[in-house]
Write an enzyme that holds these catalytic residues in place. Structure first.
Site, mmCIF file in Angstrom:
data_model
loop_
_atom_site.group_PDB
_atom_site.id
_atom_site.type_symbol
_atom_site.label_atom_id
_atom_site.label_comp_id
_atom_site.label_asym_id
_atom_site.label_seq_id
_atom_site.Cartn_x
_atom_site.Cartn_y
_atom_site.Cartn_z
ATOM 1 N N MET A 291 -20.159 -41.667 35.031
ATOM 2 C CA MET A 291 -21.328 -42.054 35.803
ATOM 3 C C MET A 291 -21.257 -41.362 37.152
ATOM 4 S SD MET A 291 -21.283 -46.117 34.973
ATOM 5 C CE MET A 291 -19.498 -46.211 35.026
ATOM 6 N N ILE B 184 -13.399 -47.770 34.771
ATOM 7 C CA ILE B 184 -12.456 -47.001 35.586
ATOM 8 C C ILE B 184 -13.126 -46.606 36.892
ATOM 9 C CG2 ILE B 184 -11.017 -44.927 35.693
ATOM 10 C CD1 ILE B 184 -11.215 -44.950 32.558
ATOM 11 N N GLY C 178 -19.549 -43.219 41.755
ATOM 12 C CA GLY C 178 -19.087 -42.465 40.584
ATOM 13 C C GLY C 178 -17.901 -43.107 39.898
ATOM 14 N N SER C 179 -17.913 -43.141 38.590
ATOM 15 C CA SER C 179 -16.872 -43.807 37.829
ATOM 16 C C SER C 179 -16.987 -43.449 36.360
ATOM 17 C CB SER C 179 -16.986 -45.314 38.044
ATOM 18 O OG SER C 179 -18.337 -45.703 37.929
ATOM 19 N N ARG C 180 -16.249 -44.185 35.506
ATOM 20 C CA ARG C 180 -16.212 -43.844 34.087
ATOM 21 C C ARG C 180 -16.003 -45.107 33.263
ATOM 22 N NH1 ARG C 180 -11.633 -39.694 32.068
ATOM 23 N NH2 ARG C 180 -10.886 -41.133 30.518
#
Length: 153
Positions: free
Chosen positions: A33, A91, A121-123
């Site tokens: 993301m 994450i 921002g991440s995952r």
């Protein structure tokens, strides 16, 4: 059907070993993301939270392979009515540093219902049974709760 847990872009599709809880080979699909995506995280399937754990950690960029086990993260295992288990990992990335969740063990989840979010921002990683049919491709854009990412056998 398993749906994308987040808006973003598919950055990993691979067979791997999940060693935290399932301790077996799984298919991993990871969605990155960017700061421009909506960061609400949705349950990819209906079921009950069998396992949930928060892990403090580093803040490597979310697309870094080590971010799955070194970054701040949560791990959640959803058990479906048929006994199928899917692991979902939020994450935090280099900018995120704030994971929020609304679940604990024994929480019932509706498919595509919200279970948390990550700021900036991440995952999100999803670990599926090996016989799951992957329906997305690398670099494909996803919409949380709308894009089918896999079909369970």
């Amino acid at each position: 059907m398993i749906y994308a847990p987040a808006d973003g872009k598919v950055v990993v599709i691979e067979e791997t070993v999940e060693d935290e809880y399932l301790k077996e080979k799984r298919k991993q699909i990871s969605i990155f993301m960017s700061p421009f995506n909506v960061h609400v995280n949705r349950s990819p399937m209906a079921g009950v939270v069998e396992y949930f754990k928060y892990h403090p950690g580093k803040y490597l960029v979310a697309w870094h392979p080590k971010s799955s086990f070194e970054n701040e993260r949560t791990t959640m295992v959803i058990k479906g009515t048929d006994g199928t288990k899917v692991l979902v990992r939020q994450i935090a990335g280099a900018l995120a540093r704030r994971i929020k969740w609304y679940v604990s063990e024994s929480t019932p989840l509706q498919q595509c219902g919200e279970f948390g979010f990550i700021k900036f921002g991440s995952r999100v990683d999803v670990f599926l049974p090996l016989d799951a049919e992957v329906l997305v491709n690398m670099d494909q854009k996803t919409k949380g709760g709308k894009t089918p990412i896999a079909r369970l056998k």
